[in-house]
Design a protein around this motif. Structure first.
Motif, PDB file in Angstrom:
ATOM      1  N   LEU A   1      33.046  32.388  46.884  1.00 52.30           N
ATOM      2  CA  LEU A   1      34.086  33.046  46.087  1.00 52.30           C
ATOM      3  C   LEU A   1      33.687  33.111  44.613  1.00 52.30           C
ATOM      4  CD1 LEU A   1      37.150  31.377  47.857  1.00 52.30           C
ATOM      5  CD2 LEU A   1      36.559  33.827  47.936  1.00 52.30           C
ATOM      6  N   HIS A   2      33.122  32.016  44.097  1.00 53.35           N
ATOM      7  CA  HIS A   2      32.676  32.026  42.697  1.00 53.35           C
ATOM      8  C   HIS A   2      31.574  33.061  42.462  1.00 53.35           C
ATOM      9  CE1 HIS A   2      34.581  27.926  41.983  1.00 53.35           C
ATOM     10  NE2 HIS A   2      34.994  28.650  40.988  1.00 53.35           N
TER      11      HIS A   2
ATOM     12  N   VAL B   1      33.201  36.573  42.406  1.00 51.97           N
ATOM     13  CA  VAL B   1      33.990  36.801  41.187  1.00 51.97           C
ATOM     14  C   VAL B   1      33.055  36.996  39.991  1.00 51.97           C
ATOM     15  CG1 VAL B   1      35.575  35.738  39.524  1.00 51.97           C
ATOM     16  CG2 VAL B   1      36.085  35.609  41.968  1.00 51.97           C
TER      17      VAL B   1
ATOM     18  N   GLU C   1      39.456  38.791  30.181  1.00 55.92           N
ATOM     19  CA  GLU C   1      40.087  39.857  30.958  1.00 55.92           C
ATOM     20  C   GLU C   1      39.203  40.248  32.148  1.00 55.92           C
ATOM     21  OE1 GLU C   1      41.315  43.371  28.661  1.00 55.92           O
ATOM     22  OE2 GLU C   1      41.036  44.543  30.507  1.00 55.92           O
TER      23      GLU C   1
ATOM     24  N   HIS D   1      37.093  38.327  33.737  1.00 58.11           N
ATOM     25  CA  HIS D   1      37.181  37.269  34.738  1.00 58.11           C
ATOM     26  C   HIS D   1      38.476  37.391  35.550  1.00 58.11           C
ATOM     27  CE1 HIS D   1      37.031  33.378  36.696  1.00 58.11           C
ATOM     28  NE2 HIS D   1      38.289  33.218  36.305  1.00 58.11           N
ATOM     29  N   ASP D   2      39.602  37.579  34.856  1.00 58.45           N
ATOM     30  CA  ASP D   2      40.890  37.681  35.556  1.00 58.45           C
ATOM     31  C   ASP D   2      40.904  38.890  36.496  1.00 58.45           C
ATOM     32  OD1 ASP D   2      41.705  35.472  34.137  1.00 58.45           O
ATOM     33  OD2 ASP D   2      43.059  36.549  32.785  1.00 58.45           O
ATOM     34  N   LEU D   3      40.392  40.003  36.000  1.00 64.00           N
ATOM     35  CA  LEU D   3      40.408  41.229  36.797  1.00 64.00           C
ATOM     36  C   LEU D   3      39.462  41.104  37.999  1.00 64.00           C
ATOM     37  CD1 LEU D   3      41.513  44.063  37.099  1.00 64.00           C
ATOM     38  CD2 LEU D   3      39.888  44.876  35.383  1.00 64.00           C
TER      39      LEU D   3
ATOM     40  N   THR E   1      38.740  38.345  39.516  1.00 59.14           N
ATOM     41  CA  THR E   1      39.436  37.472  40.470  1.00 59.14           C
ATOM     42  C   THR E   1      40.457  38.271  41.272  1.00 59.14           C
ATOM     43  OG1 THR E   1      39.179  35.632  38.914  1.00 59.14           O
ATOM     44  CG2 THR E   1      40.771  35.341  40.698  1.00 59.14           C
ATOM     45  N   LEU E   2      41.166  39.163  40.569  1.00 57.75           N
ATOM     46  CA  LEU E   2      42.131  40.019  41.269  1.00 57.75           C
ATOM     47  C   LEU E   2      41.431  40.886  42.320  1.00 57.75           C
ATOM     48  CD1 LEU E   2      45.101  41.098  41.442  1.00 57.75           C
ATOM     49  CD2 LEU E   2      44.394  42.902  39.862  1.00 57.75           C
TER      50      LEU E   2
ATOM     51  N   ILE F   1      38.639  40.269  43.995  1.00 57.22           N
ATOM     52  CA  ILE F   1      38.229  39.476  45.162  1.00 57.22           C
ATOM     53  C   ILE F   1      39.459  39.003  45.953  1.00 57.22           C
ATOM     54  CG2 ILE F   1      36.937  37.445  45.934  1.00 57.22           C
ATOM     55  CD1 ILE F   1      35.234  39.789  44.764  1.00 57.22           C
ATOM     56  N   ALA F   2      40.516  38.631  45.245  1.00 51.09           N
ATOM     57  CA  ALA F   2      41.754  38.258  45.940  1.00 51.09           C
ATOM     58  C   ALA F   2      42.278  39.444  46.746  1.00 51.09           C
ATOM     59  CB  ALA F   2      42.806  37.772  44.942  1.00 51.09           C
ATOM     60  N   ALA F   3      42.248  40.629  46.141  1.00 47.97           N
ATOM     61  CA  ALA F   3      42.736  41.826  46.838  1.00 47.97           C
ATOM     62  C   ALA F   3      41.898  42.109  48.081  1.00 47.97           C
ATOM     63  CB  ALA F   3      42.712  43.029  45.894  1.00 47.97           C
TER      64      ALA F   3
ATOM     65  N   LEU G   1      43.276  49.753  43.063  1.00 48.73           N
ATOM     66  CA  LEU G   1      42.192  49.148  42.273  1.00 48.73           C
ATOM     67  C   LEU G   1      41.354  50.214  41.576  1.00 48.73           C
ATOM     68  CD1 LEU G   1      40.741  46.180  44.358  1.00 48.73           C
ATOM     69  CD2 LEU G   1      41.993  46.069  42.198  1.00 48.73           C
TER      70      LEU G   1
ATOM     71  N   ILE H   1      43.103  51.235  38.531  1.00 50.54           N
ATOM     72  CA  ILE H   1      43.129  50.177  37.512  1.00 50.54           C
ATOM     73  C   ILE H   1      41.745  49.983  36.884  1.00 50.54           C
ATOM     74  CG2 ILE H   1      43.335  47.661  37.247  1.00 50.54           C
ATOM     75  CD1 ILE H   1      45.561  47.985  39.542  1.00 50.54           C
TER      76      ILE H   1
ATOM     77  N   MET I   1      41.798  31.988  48.248  1.00 50.64           N
ATOM     78  CA  MET I   1      40.893  31.477  47.216  1.00 50.64           C
ATOM     79  C   MET I   1      41.307  30.089  46.732  1.00 50.64           C
ATOM     80  SD  MET I   1      40.238  34.989  45.017  1.00 50.64           S
ATOM     81  CE  MET I   1      38.790  34.445  44.085  1.00 50.64           C
TER      82      MET I   1
ATOM     83  N   SER J   1      46.124  38.898  35.570  1.00 55.65           N
ATOM     84  CA  SER J   1      45.655  40.269  35.683  1.00 55.65           C
ATOM     85  C   SER J   1      46.795  41.180  36.158  1.00 55.65           C
ATOM     86  CB  SER J   1      44.478  40.309  36.646  1.00 55.65           C
ATOM     87  OG  SER J   1      43.677  41.413  36.377  1.00 55.65           O
TER      88      SER J   1
ATOM     89  N   ARG K   1      49.351  41.903  33.442  1.00 57.82           N
ATOM     90  CA  ARG K   1      48.859  42.936  32.518  1.00 57.82           C
ATOM     91  C   ARG K   1      49.032  44.346  33.131  1.00 57.82           C
ATOM     92  NH1 ARG K   1      43.626  40.421  31.818  1.00 57.82           N
ATOM     93  NH2 ARG K   1      44.401  38.854  30.379  1.00 57.82           N
TER      94      ARG K   1
END
Lengths: 204, 204
Positions: free
Chosen positions: A142-143, A146, A162, A164-166, A168-169, A171-173, A197, A200, B180, B196, B199
């Motif tokens: 996972l790391h 991301v 931003e 990093h957060d995006l 993560t989103l 990979i979560a998605a 996605l 976005i 995750m 994310s 935002r």
């Protein structure tokens, strides 16, 4: 490009290619079974039989038993996904690369009748709390994913946090869309998440 | 507000409240075990023992056996999540409501040491391909949650198709963030995905 099939390899290998080793066959069979049915349901007898592996070979190659074998399968699956993502990100902008990656999964689900999920997801949900080797392998995967997407987003000009957060989103998605597609036996959630996605990620 | 605990109910119930019925206890115990370990690992003996249920009561209440019991547990879990989401969406804009919902999960993971995932996710990954009742329950839950968020996004002025796609992304991100967080034994992916989404959802 194929999203991490397992069985098919042997069907498409050129006649002159070397036979996969027993170790390879054990890891492939385990990865395939983990994607289809999770860790708890995957028994060593089934792995041995699907891998056509001689008795005793399992503990010779994997003295740590089922957990060590499953961790190797997670690592192999992760490497294949990483290679696919890297290749797409090298050729396209992030929005199109991620969209293309989702498309690979959509095709894969359609081809396999929603049989194959993600090795990392089944392992994370079933067993990460109690099996350290497996949790480490899932976490590593996972790391890596991301970071791969985050680096690409940063190189398109997004600020570090931003990006990093995006990432993560994203990979979560991906993991969540696999859950939804399998749960609904439909690629529709995958298509909808991909469309969203794409919008976005293309946004500046 | 609590994100679908199971066991704790009996600890916090007022002394005068009626005892939960055997059926209730069977469904609660099953939901709890599904969140923790998935469908394959959850045996009926363990359910009977954790529910403190008399022998024979299982097939009296659930003639369809383990699958029918698990489907009831999915429905109950889904109803609780739906109630939590509905309550948040009624009081805040979508960005803050979803962020608040993620926060509930973050607190829950921290409180339970990442023990409890999502019943729908474990069922979807392990069993939806082979158990129709379970797949139907998982699918119902996912559709309900997507529709709930999509309606809220539409009422904030998003076009219908965009609202549906974005709501699907939100639910996928939730399910994937659970994967995750359990895989990494960290709330960090949940925090990153939440930031994310906050935002994106606040964006006009």
């Amino acid at each position: 490009m194929r999203v991490a099939s397992g069985t098919r390899e042997s069907n498409t290998r050129a006649p002159s290619a070397p036979e996969p080793s027993t170790r390879d066959r054990l890891v492939s069979a385990t990865g395939r079974l983990l994607r289809q049915q999770g860790y708890a349901a995957t028994g060593l007898n089934q792995v041995m039989s699907e891998a056509n592996a001689p008795k005793g070979s399992m503990y010779f190659h994997f003295p740590g038993g089922k957990e060590e074998l499953a961790a190797a399968a997670v690592d192999r699956f992760a490497a294949r996904i990483t290679a696919n993502m890297t290749s797409l990100l090298a050729r396209r902008n992030v929005a199109d690369a991620i969209s293309g990656f989702f498309d690979l999964y959509i095709e894969h689900f359609e081809r396999t009748d929603f049989r194959d999920g993600c090795v990392v997801a089944t392992v994370a949900l079933d067993e990460a709390g109690t099996h350290e080797l497996l949790a480490d392998a899932a976490s590593r995967a996972l790391h890596t994913w991301v970071d791969l997407v985050a680096d690409a987003l940063e190189s398109e000009g997004r600020p570090h946090a931003e990006a990093h957060d995006l990432a993560t989103l994203v990979i979560a998605a991906l993991e969540g869309a696999i859950v939804m597609a399998k749960g609904e036996r439909s690629v529709e959630p995958f298509v909808a998440a991909r469309n969203s996605l794409q919008r976005i990620l293309a946004d500046d």
